[in-house]
Design a protein around this motif. Structure first.
Motif, PDB file in Angstrom:
ATOM      1  N   VAL A  32       0.729  -1.199   0.020  1.00 49.40           N
ATOM      2  CA  VAL A  32      -0.027   0.059   0.207  1.00 49.40           C
ATOM      3  C   VAL A  32       1.139   0.953   0.764  1.00 49.40           C
ATOM      4  CG1 VAL A  32      -1.360   1.216   1.219  1.00 49.40           C
ATOM      5  CG2 VAL A  32      -1.949  -1.727   1.295  1.00 49.40           C
ATOM      6  N   PRO A  33       0.741   1.756  -0.672  1.00 46.81           N
ATOM      7  CA  PRO A  33       1.532   3.282  -1.704  1.00 46.81           C
ATOM      8  C   PRO A  33       1.214   4.322  -0.293  1.00 46.81           C
ATOM      9  CG  PRO A  33       0.888   2.697  -3.169  1.00 46.81           C
ATOM     10  CD  PRO A  33       0.505   1.538  -2.415  1.00 46.81           C
ATOM     11  N   GLU A  34       2.365   5.048   0.819  1.00 42.80           N
ATOM     12  CA  GLU A  34       1.920   5.843   1.719  1.00 42.80           C
ATOM     13  C   GLU A  34       2.500   6.939   1.171  1.00 42.80           C
ATOM     14  OE1 GLU A  34       1.596   4.593   6.312  1.00 42.80           O
ATOM     15  OE2 GLU A  34       1.118   3.058   5.631  1.00 42.80           O
ATOM     16  N   PRO A  35       2.044   8.287   1.238  1.00 40.97           N
ATOM     17  CA  PRO A  35       0.480   8.507   1.288  1.00 40.97           C
ATOM     18  C   PRO A  35       0.044   8.412   0.035  1.00 40.97           C
ATOM     19  CG  PRO A  35       1.687   9.835   1.346  1.00 40.97           C
ATOM     20  CD  PRO A  35       2.859   9.137   0.882  1.00 40.97           C
ATOM     21  N   VAL A  40      -2.942   5.631  -6.143  1.00 42.71           N
ATOM     22  CA  VAL A  40      -2.722   4.527  -6.431  1.00 42.71           C
ATOM     23  C   VAL A  40      -3.037   3.926  -5.176  1.00 42.71           C
ATOM     24  CG1 VAL A  40      -0.935   2.582  -6.653  1.00 42.71           C
ATOM     25  CG2 VAL A  40      -0.913   4.344  -8.115  1.00 42.71           C
ATOM     26  N   ASP A  41      -3.993   3.165  -5.049  1.00 44.82           N
ATOM     27  CA  ASP A  41      -4.318   2.448  -3.712  1.00 44.82           C
ATOM     28  C   ASP A  41      -3.757   1.217  -3.320  1.00 44.82           C
ATOM     29  OD1 ASP A  41      -6.601   4.529  -2.820  1.00 44.82           O
ATOM     30  OD2 ASP A  41      -7.945   3.094  -4.404  1.00 44.82           O
ATOM     31  N   LEU A  42      -3.077   0.815  -4.380  1.00 46.52           N
ATOM     32  CA  LEU A  42      -2.667  -0.876  -4.098  1.00 46.52           C
ATOM     33  C   LEU A  42      -1.493  -0.870  -4.867  1.00 46.52           C
ATOM     34  CD1 LEU A  42      -2.974  -3.061  -1.989  1.00 46.52           C
ATOM     35  CD2 LEU A  42      -4.693  -4.221  -3.525  1.00 46.52           C
ATOM     36  N   ARG A  43      -0.666  -1.882  -4.862  1.00 44.79           N
ATOM     37  CA  ARG A  43       0.423  -2.088  -6.331  1.00 44.79           C
ATOM     38  C   ARG A  43       0.688  -3.194  -5.948  1.00 44.79           C
ATOM     39  NH1 ARG A  43       6.088  -0.339  -7.942  1.00 44.79           N
ATOM     40  NH2 ARG A  43       4.834   1.401  -9.202  1.00 44.79           N
ATOM     41  N   VAL A  44       0.638  -4.320  -7.330  1.00 41.86           N
ATOM     42  CA  VAL A  44       0.813  -5.599  -7.318  1.00 41.86           C
ATOM     43  C   VAL A  44       1.926  -5.585  -7.376  1.00 41.86           C
ATOM     44  CG1 VAL A  44       0.120  -7.060  -7.992  1.00 41.86           C
ATOM     45  CG2 VAL A  44      -1.562  -6.152  -7.013  1.00 41.86           C
ATOM     46  N   GLN A  45       2.484  -6.658  -7.388  1.00 43.91           N
ATOM     47  CA  GLN A  45       4.249  -6.528  -8.111  1.00 43.91           C
ATOM     48  C   GLN A  45       4.097  -8.650  -8.019  1.00 43.91           C
ATOM     49  OE1 GLN A  45       6.718  -4.121  -7.750  1.00 43.91           O
ATOM     50  NE2 GLN A  45       7.523  -5.562  -8.573  1.00 43.91           N
ATOM     51  N   ALA A  46       5.410  -8.795  -9.247  1.00 37.00           N
ATOM     52  CA  ALA A  46       5.946  -9.795  -9.325  1.00 37.00           C
ATOM     53  C   ALA A  46       7.139 -10.356  -9.490  1.00 37.00           C
ATOM     54  CB  ALA A  46       5.439 -10.390 -11.079  1.00 37.00           C
TER      55      ALA A  46
END
Length: 165
Positions: A32-35, A40-46
């Protein structure tokens, strides 16, 4: 009753849980990126070559209109619309979780299953979406086939890897 979360708070939390569950099943990490200043509420990483990622703006709604000509209509704030249209290195997607109108049906827990009702849809606004002037909101049209599930998430991640989103 001591309830801390409003109905909109609960919708936001459920949309995050939905995507985190898909990502976990696909073998991806989330953060979750802050702030959150950039929609962007959520990052998904592979893992793997190029370490692809997706940046997601999460929404949830009980008021998604019936599809018209294969498109679902969703009202989005102009700030989110503009942020999601920005050309970025990491692809940005809008994810809208459709919830039942009856809050008691949003989630059910049984001894053998956990059910989070309905489904989420995804949309990229980085191509083929016009600038909007003098509006506070804009209606976006999401193809009915853009259901976000584990397989779709894997395909989107591969498209992020190749730069094809």
């Amino acid at each position: 009753m001591g309830i801390l979360l409003t109905s909109p708070d609960q919708k936001e939390a459920l949309s995050r849980v939905y995507v985190k569950a898909l990502a976990a099943r696909a073998g991806y990490a989330t953060s979750v990126p802050e702030p959150d200043r950039d929609s962007v509420d959520l990052r998904v990483q592979a893992g793997g070559p190029r370490r692809p990622a997706l940046d997601l703006q999460l929404k949830a709604s009980t008021k998604i209109a019936e599809p018209k000509n294969g498109l679902l209509r969703f009202l989005l704030s102009i700030k989110n619309y503009r942020d999601l249209r920005e050309e970025t290195q990491t692809p940005r997607l809008l994810v809208v979780l459709e919830l039942p109108t009856n809050e008691r049906r949003w989630m059910t827990v049984k001894s053998e299953k956990l059910v989070l009702r309905r489904r989420a849809y995804w949309l990229s606004l980085q191509q083929d979406h016009d600038e909007v002037v003098d509006q506070q909101t804009v209606t976006v049209r999401i193809p009915e086939g853009n259901v976000l599930n584990v397989e779709a998430l894997k395909i989107l991640m591969e498209r992020s890897r190749t730069g094809d989103i």
